[in-house]
Write a protein that holds these residues in place. Structure first.
Motif, PDB file in Angstrom:
ATOM      1  N   TYR A  58      26.326  31.382  47.646  1.00  0.00           N
ATOM      2  CA  TYR A  58      27.603  31.937  47.191  1.00  0.00           C
ATOM      3  C   TYR A  58      28.199  31.136  46.042  1.00  0.00           C
ATOM      4  O   TYR A  58      28.768  31.695  45.111  1.00  0.00           O
ATOM      5  CB  TYR A  58      28.598  32.022  48.348  1.00  0.00           C
ATOM      6  CG  TYR A  58      28.218  33.035  49.387  1.00  0.00           C
ATOM      7  CD1 TYR A  58      27.783  34.313  49.040  1.00  0.00           C
ATOM      8  CD2 TYR A  58      28.275  32.722  50.737  1.00  0.00           C
ATOM      9  CE1 TYR A  58      27.432  35.243  49.989  1.00  0.00           C
ATOM     10  CE2 TYR A  58      27.925  33.655  51.704  1.00  0.00           C
ATOM     11  CZ  TYR A  58      27.511  34.911  51.326  1.00  0.00           C
ATOM     12  OH  TYR A  58      27.170  35.827  52.272  1.00  0.00           O
ATOM     13  N   ALA A  77      26.315  32.074  42.962  1.00  0.00           N
ATOM     14  CA  ALA A  77      26.722  33.416  42.510  1.00  0.00           C
ATOM     15  C   ALA A  77      28.054  33.351  41.769  1.00  0.00           C
ATOM     16  O   ALA A  77      28.223  33.986  40.718  1.00  0.00           O
ATOM     17  CB  ALA A  77      26.811  34.377  43.692  1.00  0.00           C
ATOM     18  N   ALA A  78      28.994  32.576  42.284  1.00  0.00           N
ATOM     19  CA  ALA A  78      30.288  32.428  41.622  1.00  0.00           C
ATOM     20  C   ALA A  78      30.125  31.757  40.261  1.00  0.00           C
ATOM     21  O   ALA A  78      30.747  32.170  39.274  1.00  0.00           O
ATOM     22  CB  ALA A  78      31.246  31.616  42.494  1.00  0.00           C
ATOM     23  N   ASP A 128      27.483  31.828  38.387  1.00  0.00           N
ATOM     24  CA  ASP A 128      26.812  32.768  37.494  1.00  0.00           C
ATOM     25  C   ASP A 128      27.829  33.726  36.869  1.00  0.00           C
ATOM     26  O   ASP A 128      27.782  33.995  35.668  1.00  0.00           O
ATOM     27  CB  ASP A 128      25.746  33.546  38.260  1.00  0.00           C
ATOM     28  CG  ASP A 128      24.907  34.414  37.342  1.00  0.00           C
ATOM     29  OD1 ASP A 128      24.491  33.910  36.279  1.00  0.00           O
ATOM     30  OD2 ASP A 128      24.667  35.585  37.691  1.00  0.00           O
ATOM     31  N   VAL A 129      28.754  34.214  37.672  1.00  0.00           N
ATOM     32  CA  VAL A 129      29.790  35.120  37.160  1.00  0.00           C
ATOM     33  C   VAL A 129      30.674  34.393  36.146  1.00  0.00           C
ATOM     34  O   VAL A 129      30.968  34.926  35.076  1.00  0.00           O
ATOM     35  CB  VAL A 129      30.648  35.678  38.313  1.00  0.00           C
ATOM     36  CG1 VAL A 129      31.865  36.409  37.787  1.00  0.00           C
ATOM     37  CG2 VAL A 129      29.814  36.599  39.189  1.00  0.00           C
ATOM     38  N   THR A 130      31.081  33.179  36.463  1.00  0.00           N
ATOM     39  CA  THR A 130      31.960  32.448  35.549  1.00  0.00           C
ATOM     40  C   THR A 130      31.233  32.020  34.281  1.00  0.00           C
ATOM     41  O   THR A 130      31.852  31.879  33.237  1.00  0.00           O
ATOM     42  CB  THR A 130      32.579  31.216  36.233  1.00  0.00           C
ATOM     43  OG1 THR A 130      31.547  30.346  36.669  1.00  0.00           O
ATOM     44  CG2 THR A 130      33.435  31.624  37.410  1.00  0.00           C
ATOM     45  N   HIS A 131      29.931  31.830  34.371  1.00  0.00           N
ATOM     46  CA  HIS A 131      29.146  31.470  33.187  1.00  0.00           C
ATOM     47  C   HIS A 131      29.196  32.594  32.144  1.00  0.00           C
ATOM     48  O   HIS A 131      29.355  32.345  30.949  1.00  0.00           O
ATOM     49  CB  HIS A 131      27.699  31.172  33.569  1.00  0.00           C
ATOM     50  CG  HIS A 131      26.808  30.902  32.408  1.00  0.00           C
ATOM     51  ND1 HIS A 131      26.883  29.734  31.679  1.00  0.00           N
ATOM     52  CD2 HIS A 131      25.842  31.652  31.830  1.00  0.00           C
ATOM     53  CE1 HIS A 131      25.988  29.780  30.706  1.00  0.00           C
ATOM     54  NE2 HIS A 131      25.342  30.935  30.778  1.00  0.00           N
ATOM     55  N   HIS A 132      29.093  33.821  32.618  1.00  0.00           N
ATOM     56  CA  HIS A 132      29.117  34.962  31.701  1.00  0.00           C
ATOM     57  C   HIS A 132      30.499  35.178  31.090  1.00  0.00           C
ATOM     58  O   HIS A 132      30.613  35.712  29.985  1.00  0.00           O
ATOM     59  CB  HIS A 132      28.654  36.234  32.416  1.00  0.00           C
ATOM     60  CG  HIS A 132      27.221  36.171  32.836  1.00  0.00           C
ATOM     61  ND1 HIS A 132      26.175  36.088  31.934  1.00  0.00           N
ATOM     62  CD2 HIS A 132      26.652  36.155  34.060  1.00  0.00           C
ATOM     63  CE1 HIS A 132      25.039  36.033  32.579  1.00  0.00           C
ATOM     64  NE2 HIS A 132      25.301  36.071  33.875  1.00  0.00           N
ATOM     65  N   SER A 133      31.547  34.756  31.785  1.00  0.00           N
ATOM     66  CA  SER A 133      32.901  34.928  31.250  1.00  0.00           C
ATOM     67  C   SER A 133      33.417  33.650  30.588  1.00  0.00           C
ATOM     68  O   SER A 133      34.557  33.602  30.146  1.00  0.00           O
ATOM     69  CB  SER A 133      33.862  35.346  32.365  1.00  0.00           C
ATOM     70  OG  SER A 133      33.986  34.307  33.321  1.00  0.00           O
ATOM     71  N   THR A 187      34.324  30.882  31.888  1.00  0.00           N
ATOM     72  CA  THR A 187      35.455  30.331  32.625  1.00  0.00           C
ATOM     73  C   THR A 187      35.049  28.989  33.223  1.00  0.00           C
ATOM     74  O   THR A 187      34.067  28.919  33.955  1.00  0.00           O
ATOM     75  CB  THR A 187      35.863  31.283  33.761  1.00  0.00           C
ATOM     76  OG1 THR A 187      36.128  32.562  33.226  1.00  0.00           O
ATOM     77  CG2 THR A 187      37.080  30.768  34.501  1.00  0.00           C
ATOM     78  N   THR A 207      33.969  24.037  41.497  1.00  0.00           N
ATOM     79  CA  THR A 207      32.851  24.822  42.011  1.00  0.00           C
ATOM     80  C   THR A 207      31.531  24.170  41.611  1.00  0.00           C
ATOM     81  O   THR A 207      30.582  24.133  42.405  1.00  0.00           O
ATOM     82  CB  THR A 207      32.927  26.274  41.498  1.00  0.00           C
ATOM     83  OG1 THR A 207      34.227  26.792  41.793  1.00  0.00           O
ATOM     84  CG2 THR A 207      31.888  27.152  42.144  1.00  0.00           C
TER      85      THR A 207
END
Length: 84
Positions: A43, A46-47, A49-54, A56, A61
């Motif tokens: 998890y 996954a978090a 990975d999402v922040t890497h694309h944005s 942020t 984390t």
């Protein structure tokens, strides 16, 4: 006895979701897959990975991921996290 303890701690921080989930587990010694180190690491990754694309920044984390990777490297990947 677990119900008495849980009812005695109601109010304030004791009514938070983490305590509502983990206190009964600890009192009843239930091991669940949700709290396993490798599941939490999945998890966290996954978090990240999402922040890497944005783009942020998520320094805490990243730190949590590093700590969980250290536990996996020590062979504790299937250990119950709340028992560590």
């Amino acid at each position: 006895m677990p119900v008495l303890f849980f009812n005695a701690t109601l109010g304030g921080f004791a009514t938070s979701k983490p305590l509502q989930v983990f206190v009964p587990r600890k009192l009843e010694t239930i091991e669940d897959l949700v709290a396993r180190v490798n599941v939490i690491l999945k998890y966290v990754d996954a978090a990240l990975d999402v922040t890497h694309h944005s783009e942020t920044p998520m320094p805490m984390t990243v730190t949590a991921g590093g700590l969980h990777r250290m536990l996996v490297a020590r062979g504790l990947n299937s250990a119950c996290f709340d028992a560590l």
